[in-house]
Write a protein that holds these residues in place. Structure first.
Motif, mmCIF file in Angstrom:
data_model
loop_
_atom_site.group_PDB
_atom_site.id
_atom_site.type_symbol
_atom_site.label_atom_id
_atom_site.label_comp_id
_atom_site.label_asym_id
_atom_site.label_seq_id
_atom_site.Cartn_x
_atom_site.Cartn_y
_atom_site.Cartn_z
ATOM 1 N N LYS A 46 0.851 -1.203 0.000
ATOM 2 C CA LYS A 46 0.000 0.000 0.000
ATOM 3 C C LYS A 46 0.886 1.252 0.000
ATOM 4 O O LYS A 46 0.619 2.227 -0.710
ATOM 5 C CB LYS A 46 -0.936 -0.004 1.214
ATOM 6 C CG LYS A 46 -1.988 -1.112 1.134
ATOM 7 C CD LYS A 46 -2.895 -1.129 2.357
ATOM 8 C CE LYS A 46 -3.826 -2.332 2.327
ATOM 9 N NZ LYS A 46 -4.654 -2.470 3.532
ATOM 10 N N SER A 150 -7.292 -16.265 8.813
ATOM 11 C CA SER A 150 -6.137 -17.019 8.304
ATOM 12 C C SER A 150 -4.984 -16.087 7.959
ATOM 13 O O SER A 150 -3.890 -16.547 7.625
ATOM 14 C CB SER A 150 -6.548 -17.791 7.044
ATOM 15 O OG SER A 150 -7.141 -16.880 6.123
ATOM 16 N N GLY A 151 -5.202 -14.781 8.019
ATOM 17 C CA GLY A 151 -4.178 -13.814 7.614
ATOM 18 C C GLY A 151 -3.190 -13.537 8.734
ATOM 19 O O GLY A 151 -3.334 -14.018 9.866
ATOM 20 N N GLY A 152 -2.185 -12.726 8.421
ATOM 21 C CA GLY A 152 -1.115 -12.454 9.373
ATOM 22 C C GLY A 152 -1.630 -11.899 10.690
ATOM 23 O O GLY A 152 -1.242 -12.357 11.772
ATOM 24 N N SER A 173 -10.817 -18.346 3.485
ATOM 25 C CA SER A 173 -11.125 -19.183 2.323
ATOM 26 C C SER A 173 -11.214 -20.636 2.768
ATOM 27 O O SER A 173 -10.523 -21.046 3.704
ATOM 28 C CB SER A 173 -10.003 -19.139 1.292
ATOM 29 O OG SER A 173 -9.766 -17.859 0.862
ATOM 30 N N ASN A 176 -8.280 -22.745 3.849
ATOM 31 C CA ASN A 176 -7.628 -22.478 5.135
ATOM 32 C C ASN A 176 -8.482 -22.897 6.337
ATOM 33 O O ASN A 176 -8.087 -22.661 7.485
ATOM 34 C CB ASN A 176 -7.274 -20.991 5.231
ATOM 35 C CG ASN A 176 -6.176 -20.619 4.244
ATOM 36 O OD1 ASN A 176 -5.307 -21.430 3.947
ATOM 37 N ND2 ASN A 176 -6.220 -19.393 3.727
ATOM 38 N N TYR A 190 -16.102 -16.407 3.949
ATOM 39 C CA TYR A 190 -16.552 -15.023 3.733
ATOM 40 C C TYR A 190 -17.244 -14.927 2.384
ATOM 41 O O TYR A 190 -17.347 -15.900 1.650
ATOM 42 C CB TYR A 190 -15.390 -14.035 3.887
ATOM 43 C CG TYR A 190 -14.164 -14.260 3.029
ATOM 44 C CD1 TYR A 190 -14.171 -13.988 1.666
ATOM 45 C CD2 TYR A 190 -12.975 -14.725 3.595
ATOM 46 C CE1 TYR A 190 -13.037 -14.177 0.890
ATOM 47 C CE2 TYR A 190 -11.831 -14.917 2.825
ATOM 48 C CZ TYR A 190 -11.874 -14.641 1.471
ATOM 49 O OH TYR A 190 -10.760 -14.833 0.703
ATOM 50 N N GLU A 251 -1.723 -0.934 14.981
ATOM 51 C CA GLU A 251 -0.324 -1.037 15.363
ATOM 52 C C GLU A 251 0.152 0.133 16.225
ATOM 53 O O GLU A 251 0.918 -0.047 17.168
ATOM 54 C CB GLU A 251 0.498 -1.101 14.063
ATOM 55 C CG GLU A 251 1.887 -1.601 14.264
ATOM 56 C CD GLU A 251 2.855 -0.928 13.306
ATOM 57 O OE1 GLU A 251 2.414 -0.361 12.296
ATOM 58 O OE2 GLU A 251 4.053 -0.961 13.610
ATOM 59 N N HIS A 295 -3.777 -16.299 -1.255
ATOM 60 C CA HIS A 295 -4.472 -16.637 -0.004
ATOM 61 C C HIS A 295 -3.598 -17.461 0.941
ATOM 62 O O HIS A 295 -4.014 -18.502 1.440
ATOM 63 C CB HIS A 295 -5.788 -17.366 -0.299
ATOM 64 C CG HIS A 295 -6.729 -16.549 -1.127
ATOM 65 N ND1 HIS A 295 -7.668 -15.697 -0.576
ATOM 66 C CD2 HIS A 295 -6.839 -16.418 -2.461
ATOM 67 C CE1 HIS A 295 -8.327 -15.089 -1.551
ATOM 68 N NE2 HIS A 295 -7.843 -15.511 -2.707
HETATM 69 N N1 LIG Z 1 -4.415 -0.459 11.158
HETATM 70 C C1 LIG Z 1 -3.287 -1.126 11.386
HETATM 71 O O1 LIG Z 1 -2.518 -0.796 12.285
HETATM 72 C C2 LIG Z 1 -3.005 -2.337 10.532
HETATM 73 C C3 LIG Z 1 -1.890 -3.137 10.844
HETATM 74 C C4 LIG Z 1 -1.690 -4.301 10.104
HETATM 75 C C5 LIG Z 1 -2.560 -4.615 9.053
HETATM 76 N N2 LIG Z 1 -3.576 -3.784 8.748
HETATM 77 C C6 LIG Z 1 -4.486 -4.095 7.623
HETATM 78 O O2 LIG Z 1 -5.274 -5.204 8.027
HETATM 79 C C7 LIG Z 1 -5.582 -6.004 6.892
HETATM 80 C C8 LIG Z 1 -5.180 -7.456 7.171
HETATM 81 O O3 LIG Z 1 -3.769 -7.536 7.310
HETATM 82 P P1 LIG Z 1 -3.036 -8.961 7.289
HETATM 83 O O4 LIG Z 1 -1.593 -8.711 7.475
HETATM 84 O O5 LIG Z 1 -3.729 -9.901 8.198
HETATM 85 O O6 LIG Z 1 -3.321 -9.403 5.764
HETATM 86 P P2 LIG Z 1 -3.180 -10.835 5.082
HETATM 87 O O7 LIG Z 1 -2.146 -11.647 5.791
HETATM 88 O O8 LIG Z 1 -3.056 -10.604 3.632
HETATM 89 O O9 LIG Z 1 -4.594 -11.553 5.393
HETATM 90 C C9 LIG Z 1 -5.778 -11.151 4.754
HETATM 91 C C10 LIG Z 1 -6.936 -11.955 5.334
HETATM 92 O O10 LIG Z 1 -8.153 -11.464 4.760
HETATM 93 C C11 LIG Z 1 -8.900 -12.573 4.255
HETATM 94 N N3 LIG Z 1 -9.691 -12.104 3.119
HETATM 95 C C12 LIG Z 1 -9.285 -11.901 1.830
HETATM 96 N N4 LIG Z 1 -10.311 -11.433 1.108
HETATM 97 C C13 LIG Z 1 -11.388 -11.315 1.949
HETATM 98 C C14 LIG Z 1 -12.731 -10.887 1.799
HETATM 99 N N5 LIG Z 1 -13.190 -10.472 0.621
HETATM 100 N N6 LIG Z 1 -13.538 -10.906 2.888
HETATM 101 C C15 LIG Z 1 -13.078 -11.325 4.093
HETATM 102 N N7 LIG Z 1 -11.809 -11.763 4.298
HETATM 103 C C16 LIG Z 1 -10.987 -11.741 3.235
HETATM 104 C C17 LIG Z 1 -7.861 -13.614 3.888
HETATM 105 O O11 LIG Z 1 -8.449 -14.905 3.881
HETATM 106 P P3 LIG Z 1 -7.940 -16.097 2.907
HETATM 107 O O12 LIG Z 1 -6.487 -15.835 2.630
HETATM 108 O O13 LIG Z 1 -8.169 -17.344 3.694
HETATM 109 O O14 LIG Z 1 -8.776 -15.997 1.671
HETATM 110 C C18 LIG Z 1 -6.877 -13.456 5.039
HETATM 111 O O15 LIG Z 1 -7.334 -14.150 6.160
HETATM 112 C C19 LIG Z 1 -4.841 -5.371 5.703
HETATM 113 O O16 LIG Z 1 -5.722 -4.519 5.025
HETATM 114 C C20 LIG Z 1 -3.752 -4.570 6.378
HETATM 115 O O17 LIG Z 1 -3.277 -3.503 5.589
HETATM 116 C C21 LIG Z 1 -3.821 -2.652 9.464
#
Ligand SMILES: NC(=O)c1ccc[n+]([C@@H]2O[C@H](COP(=O)([O-])OP(=O)(O)OC[C@H]3O[C@@H](n4cnc5c(N)ncnc54)[C@H](OP(=O)(O)O)[C@@H]3O)[C@@H](O)[C@H]2O)c1
Length: 319
Positions: A46, A150-152, A173, A176, A190, A251, A295
């Motif tokens: 991003k 399942s995400g980070g 998904s 996962n 989802y 964060e 994913h």
């Molecule tokens: N505000 C903050 O401080 C902060 C800090 C860190 C991250 N973030 C944001 O938080 C979000 C998640 O971060 P991350 O590191 O966990 O990302 P990530 O590792 O890419 O994980 C994304 C997750 O979203 C799921 N997903 C994908 N498409 C989706 C949909 N249409 N509906 C519902 N779930 C869906 C994925 O599931 P599958 O892979 O199983 O399909 C996976 O579990 C990102 O947008 C990131 O930029 C914000």
């Protein structure tokens, strides 16, 4: 010389290139880390894409890393060459060497029991997960929803909520779902029909939610009766505090000690953070495409350095 992932124009991951530079030398109060693994996060691409403003000159990328201290400056007492460490250095981490100017703020030693690879994926996701869970404070027996479980971030947040005694429903998904089940999280798909699936899964109602997605997800959660004050949103931007009355503790709200807490929780086996895939430093573009499109469950990492064996290591293997 040292190699660094850099870009000088905003855009897609094809803007990333690997440049060579002089290896940095430590000054007083500084620590140099030879990076072993670097973790990828969606925020990296991003920033690269310009979502947080135009790049000023040339920038590095990535925050999360693990590695080994290989040089310390005058006045450093808490770290010594050979220490295995992990932490975060935003806009820099994907490089062979990092110069850490404020090691007390940015570095922790890797505790016994925490893998040096896993450690490289914790700085952003782990601190974000803890800050958000602190905001919604799940309690024993409550049903909590974590989207993107399942995400980070989600995989850590969901397990902390579980360990606080909540029943956790997590979206992911289909591929996962087995992983989530193995971690004690009830998986849910989802996409279309999620409202009905959530009503069916939690007829007693959802009491708190960790939302990693957009504002439409917040509309859904509020429609489902989740109290706005017990929803934390990390994916929909800061405006949702006003528009939806939810929390956005991400964060930036993490405490210094959170990363150490998580490292211990992983080392002691309470929390599992899977490494979905490891790419070589040269494969950085492919690694980001994998994170965006494949994913992956858990964290995607770069293996930054493959150092030749020392004569002693060679001798120990082949005499
Ligand atoms: N505000 C903050 O401080 C902060 C800090 C860190 C991250 N973030 C944001 O938080 C979000 C998640 O971060 P991350 O590191 O966990 O990302 P990530 O590792 O890419 O994980 C994304 C997750 O979203 C799921 N997903 C994908 N498409 C989706 C949909 N249409 N509906 C519902 N779930 C869906 C994925 O599931 P599958 O892979 O199983 O399909 C996976 O579990 C990102 O947008 C990131 O930029 C914000």
């Amino acid at each position: 010389m040292t190699r660094i992932v850099q870009y000088s124009e905003n855009g897609d991951v094809d803007r990333l290139r690997i440049e060579e530079a002089d290896t940095p030398r430590t000054g007083p109060g500084q620590v140099r880390v030879r990076v072993l693994y670097a973790g990828l996060n969606p925020v990296d691409w991003k920033i690269l894409g310009g979502a947080f403003g135009a790049v000023d000159g040339t920038s590095g990328i990535g925050a999360d890393f693990s590695g080994v201290v290989d040089e310390v400056g005058d006045g450093i007492e808490d770290f010594a060459p050979g220490d295995l460490v992990f932490g975060g250095l935003p806009h820099h981490a994907q490089a062979e060497h990092l110069l850490i100017e404020d090691p007390d703020e940015r570095l922790d030693k890797v505790p016994a029991g925490l893998g040096i690879d896993t450690a490289a994926g914790l700085y952003i996701a782990g601190r974000t997960a803890i800050a958000g869970i602190r905001a919604i404070a799940p309690t024993e027996g409550e049903t909590v929803y974590v989207s993107g479980a399942s995400g980070g971030v989600g995989i850590i947040a969901a397990q902390i909520a579980r360990d606080l005694g909540a029943r956790v429903i997590g979206s992911a998904s289909e591929a996962n779902h087995a992983l989530l089940r193995s971690l004690g999280i009830e998986p849910i798909a989802y996409g279309e029909g999620i409202e009905d699936r959530l009503r069916e899964a939690a007829p007693e109602g959802i009491r708190a939610a960790y939302s990693t997605q957009d504002a439409a997800e917040l509309d859904l959660l509020i429609d489902l009766g989740v109290p706005a004050g017990r929803i934390v949103s990390i994916g929909a931007g800061p405006g949702v505090v006003e528009s939806h009355g939810v929390r956005t503790d991400g964060e930036a709200k993490a405490r210094r000690e959170d990363l150490r807490w998580l490292a211990q929780a992983i080392a002691y086996g309470h929390i599992h953070v899977p490494v979905a895939r490891v790419f070589a430093l040269d494969e950085v573009q492919e690694a980001y495409r994998h994170l965006q499109q494949a994913h992956p469950a858990g964290k995607v990492l770069l293996r930054v350095e493959a150092k030749p064996l020392t004569p002693e290591q060679r001798a120990a293997v082949i005499g």
